[in-house]
Scaffold this motif. Structure first.
Motif, short mmCIF file in Angstrom:
data_model
loop_
_atom_site.label_atom_id
_atom_site.label_comp_id
_atom_site.label_asym_id
_atom_site.label_seq_id
_atom_site.Cartn_x
_atom_site.Cartn_y
_atom_site.Cartn_z
N UNK A 1 0.81 -1.21 0.00
CA UNK A 1 0.00 0.00 0.00
C UNK A 1 0.85 1.27 0.00
N UNK A 2 2.18 1.11 -0.16
CA UNK A 2 3.02 2.28 -0.32
C UNK A 2 4.08 2.52 0.73
N UNK A 3 4.10 1.73 1.81
CA UNK A 3 5.12 1.94 2.83
C UNK A 3 6.48 1.45 2.35
N UNK A 4 7.55 2.19 2.67
CA UNK A 4 8.89 1.72 2.35
C UNK A 4 9.30 0.67 3.38
N UNK A 5 9.83 -0.42 2.91
CA UNK A 5 10.23 -1.52 3.80
C UNK A 5 11.34 -1.11 4.74
N UNK A 6 12.14 -0.12 4.36
CA UNK A 6 13.28 0.32 5.16
C UNK A 6 12.88 0.84 6.53
N UNK A 7 11.65 1.35 6.64
CA UNK A 7 11.25 1.96 7.90
C UNK A 7 11.20 0.95 9.04
N UNK A 8 10.89 -0.30 8.72
CA UNK A 8 10.86 -1.33 9.77
C UNK A 8 12.27 -1.56 10.31
N UNK A 9 13.24 -1.62 9.42
CA UNK A 9 14.63 -1.78 9.86
C UNK A 9 15.10 -0.55 10.64
N UNK A 10 14.69 0.63 10.17
CA UNK A 10 15.08 1.87 10.86
C UNK A 10 14.51 1.90 12.27
#
Length: 228
Positions: free
Chosen positions: A130-139
């Motif tokens: 739906x548009x979330x960048x996967x990187x944010x979970x790692x961040x």
């Protein structure tokens, strides 16, 4: 280190140096110089330990402040917005990512961020679609790890400097007793030498070395010696 304790330790160093400079039979062995030297050495170690603990605590506090800003104003805010946008297509995501208040305690923020991380991981595929960048979970996971490390560093730093301070207080009391003992020895050995007794009084003055009374006031005046 408190000013009074610092002055007492400085006094102990001056007394030690005086006794080293004016060798006295017995003092170096059985009447206290060796013990005073050991106390001064131990105090110096504890003072270094206290400084390290304080520096560690301050450094951790500064780093934690930066991580809080990243968590609250960037990562968690982003996930809340993503959740609201995603909720238009998947209604159950509307309230998944709550935002802790700006004045939340460290533990409250930590708890909220952990919950958000768990939910983001559980819904990661849907959110990415739906548009979330996967990187944010790692961040988020990285920021959480750093935040926890700063909390542990603060606890370790406080243990260091609080423990050292308590030991320094005890050492300070021992130093005062030892200097009183040595004062009796010096009075006995050099009581008839006015110049040496003046130097001794200056050395054991807790407020610091003082100038003899006969000096002119324009040269700094005099200061009444204060015993340890």
């Amino acid at each position: 280190m408190r000013a009074q304790l610092r002055r007492r330790l400085e006094m102990a160093e001056r007394v030690r140096d005086f006794l080293r400079a004016h060798k006295m039979d017995g003092v170096g062995e059985g009447l206290g110089l060796a013990k005073l030297e050991a106390l001064v050495e131990r105090a110096q170690v504890l003072a270094d330990q206290q400084r390290v603990g304080v520096a560690l605590t301050r450094r951790a506090t500064r780093h934690r402040k930066d991580v809080r800003v990243a968590l609250q104003q960037t990562i968690l805010r982003y996930l809340r917005v993503v959740g609201r946008v995603a909720a238009k297509q998947k209604g159950e995501l509307a309230n998944e990512f709550s935002m802790p208040p700006a004045n939340a305690t460290n533990q409250a923020l930590l708890s909220a961020a952990r919950t958000t991380l768990e939910k983001a991981k559980a819904q990661q595929e849907v959110l990415v679609s739906l548009g979330m960048t996967a990187q944010v979970v790692d961040d988020l996971a990285k920021a959480l790890g750093e935040f926890e490390q700063t909390l542990e560093a603060t606890r370790a730093g406080r243990r260091e400097h609080v423990g050292a301070r308590a030991d320094l207080d005890a050492i300070g009391a021992e130093i005062a007793e030892q200097v009183q003992l040595l004062d009796g020895v010096v009075q006995y050995r050099f009581g008839n030498d006015a110049e040496l007794m003046g130097a001794w009084a200056s050395a054991r003055n807790v407020l610091g070395p003082f100038k003899p009374k006969e000096q002119k006031s324009g040269e700094g005046g005099s200061q009444t010696p204060k015993a340890a």
